[in-house]
Design an enzyme around this catalytic site. Structure first.
Site, PDB file in Angstrom:
ATOM      1  N   VAL A  60       7.708 -28.626   5.728  1.00  0.00           N
ATOM      2  CA  VAL A  60       8.976 -29.170   5.243  1.00  0.00           C
ATOM      3  C   VAL A  60       8.689 -30.490   4.544  1.00  0.00           C
ATOM      4  O   VAL A  60       8.009 -31.357   5.092  1.00  0.00           O
ATOM      5  CB  VAL A  60       9.976 -29.384   6.412  1.00  0.00           C
ATOM      6  CG1 VAL A  60      11.235 -30.084   5.904  1.00  0.00           C
ATOM      7  CG2 VAL A  60      10.339 -28.052   7.062  1.00  0.00           C
ATOM      8  N   ALA A 105       6.895 -35.545   5.135  1.00  0.00           N
ATOM      9  CA  ALA A 105       6.736 -34.099   5.298  1.00  0.00           C
ATOM     10  C   ALA A 105       6.230 -33.819   6.703  1.00  0.00           C
ATOM     11  O   ALA A 105       5.833 -34.739   7.424  1.00  0.00           O
ATOM     12  CB  ALA A 105       5.745 -33.557   4.272  1.00  0.00           C
ATOM     13  N   LYS A 106       6.252 -32.581   7.089  1.00  0.00           N
ATOM     14  CA  LYS A 106       5.624 -32.170   8.346  1.00  0.00           C
ATOM     15  C   LYS A 106       5.351 -30.687   8.268  1.00  0.00           C
ATOM     16  O   LYS A 106       6.039 -29.950   7.546  1.00  0.00           O
ATOM     17  CB  LYS A 106       6.555 -32.458   9.535  1.00  0.00           C
ATOM     18  CG  LYS A 106       5.802 -32.670  10.834  1.00  0.00           C
ATOM     19  CD  LYS A 106       5.174 -34.050  10.911  1.00  0.00           C
ATOM     20  CE  LYS A 106       4.470 -34.275  12.224  1.00  0.00           C
ATOM     21  NZ  LYS A 106       4.091 -35.693  12.379  1.00  0.00           N
ATOM     22  N   GLY A 107       4.352 -30.236   9.019  1.00  0.00           N
ATOM     23  CA  GLY A 107       4.041 -28.822   9.061  1.00  0.00           C
ATOM     24  C   GLY A 107       3.770 -28.377  10.481  1.00  0.00           C
ATOM     25  O   GLY A 107       3.522 -29.197  11.367  1.00  0.00           O
TER      26      GLY A 107
END
Ligand code: NAD
Length: 416
Positions: A60, A105-107
């Site tokens: 995201v 962001a992050k995953g």
């Protein structure tokens, strides 16, 4: 309770409150309230038994207003889109609080890394990276480690990306091993930042390290490094809480010895230098500083009223729910919020990205000195905001961050 424990709802509640306090323009409010891009991938991985397993992964990107998106990747069975969304937006706010030129962001990948071999983890990481190939990059989105990912994972991502673009691109991820473009000081940076946030809190509250008992939840990268540095600075680390049990020693736990024990045995349990303790009870035990450094939703409406620490310094992301925030505030607990307290990690990641792009690497002292300076300045910025707007430190951090992102968004102009 499930609403209270949803990290995205928690983020949105604080965002709305801070935005309202700022009198944020309605259009910008709508833009910043949502992530700008959400990627979901389902991808196959060859397992050691010869079978194919399909995993689900997310990335995201909440905002790229102030620079490339930036944020970690976590591997866990309970990763969800809402969690990744929340973590992505916290990255936007965190980078803005410490004023570094990144968005957020992050995953995450839904998996159980404890039950996977190194080979399976490597194949999963490489395939997940290849699914994201056109969305990540030094100028687009720069991943980093988070829970259950480490410098080896980052090395695999860097290598996979480099194979696809046919040249070595070290700056595509941060948190790499030092010999392939990692930065000195990065591994300990989040814990180091937490320790600086504790020092600054004591200065502000007129306390000294010698009179401070510290309890840390989570003895991983953040918790163990924070505990180690705080002990070196003269704090007394009396309690450590882990998922499989806790430790307590009223005269202080020998942290280097405990790190050694954990490395040798894989657990903090059975350590001779402390008594066994219940992890949940440690959270509400008597101490001056409580450092949640494990996971989300540790302080909730159920236990926040029993917290006896004077200071809660959040090493983890999202350890406190909005309801718990209210309780802690009404009990006069001084909270150093996650987006300030654990920002040392992304700050050192920024240094790594800069060094990779320059091809010139700094000494550990240079990294640490620059990190300390940014953490101290950011702490002061947040406190000033809290005082001038008469809000708690968390809302002050959000206001400062939203103000900075909104200012840049307006300056760039809205392509709408
Ligand atoms: P890690 O995997 O190295 O360590 C987490 C530790 O917490 C492990 O030892 C684990 O056993 C323990 N733990 C997990 N659940 C627990 C529970 N319910 N009770 C007690 N202990 C528990 O992860 P990390 O990198 O140290 O990250 C910890 C937190 O800090 C996460 O919220 C992460 O998002 C946040 N954070 C990490 C960094 C970083 O640079 N690593 C930066 C900013 C924020």
């Amino acid at each position: 309770m499930s609403k209270e424990l949803n990290p995205w709802e928690a983020q949105a509640a604080r965002f709305d409150y801070a935005a309202q306090k700022l009198g944020l323009d309605e259009g910008i409010w709508k833009i910043l309230r949502q992530p700008s891009r959400e990627i979901i991938v389902h991808f196959p991985v060859l397992m050691d038994d010869g079978k194919i397993e399909v995993f689900t992964g997310y990335r995201v990107q909440h905002s790229i207003a102030r620079g490339p998106a930036k944020g970690g990747i976590r591997y866990a069975p309970d990763v969800s889109l809402d969690e990744v969304r929340a973590l992505a937006s916290w990255m936007t706010w965190k980078c803005a609080v410490v004023n570094i030129p990144f968005g957020g962001a992050k995953g995450g990948v839904i998996c159980d890394p404890k039950r996977m071999s190194q080979g399976e983890l490597e194949r999963m990481t490489r395939r997940y990276t290849s699914e994201l190939i056109e969305f990540i990059g030094p100028e687009k989105d720069v991943p980093a480690p988070d829970m259950n990912t480490n410098e080896q994972t980052m090395a695999w991502i860097m290598d996979t990306y480099s194979m696809h673009v046919r040249q070595t691109v070290t700056s595509v991820v941060t948190g790499k091993p030092v010999n392939i473009g990692g930065s000195r000081g990065r591994t300990a940076a989040t814990g180091r930042g937490v320790s600086v946030a504790c020092d600054q809190s004591l200065r502000y509250l007129g306390m000294t390290p010698g009179e401070c008992r510290v309890i840390v939840q989570g003895f991983g990268n953040v918790g163990s490094n924070a505990a180690l540095l705080l002990q070196e600075k003269g704090y007394r680390v009396v309690g450590i809480a882990e998922w499989d049990g806790g430790l307590y020693n009223s005269v202080g736990i020998n942290i280097p010895a405990l790190i050694e024990h954990r490395k040798r045995t894989g657990s903090i349990r059975g350590f001779a230098g402390a008594e066994e303790a219940n992890s949940d009870e440690l959270i509400t035990s008597e101490c001056e500083i409580l450092i949640p450094a494990a996971t989300e939703n540790v302080l909730t409406s159920r236990n926040a009223g029993r917290v006896r620490a004077k200071i809660v310094c959040e090493g983890a992301n999202g350890p406190t729910t909005p309801k718990a925030d209210e309780i802690l505030a009404s009990n006069g607990v001084f909270v150093v919020p996650d987006i300030l307290a654990n920002a040392g990690g992304v700050t050192a990641s920024y240094f790594e990205w800069v060094q990779d792009r320059m091809g010139y690497f700094w000494t550990e002292d240079e990294v640490n000195e620059r990190l300390d300076r940014i953490m101290m300045a950011s702490f002061t910025d947040v406190i000033r905001y809290a005082e001038s707007h008469e809000v708690n430190n968390r809302i002050a951090s959000y206001m400062l961050a939203i103000d900075r992102v909104a200012y840049t968004t307006k300056q760039r102009g809205i392509y709408a």
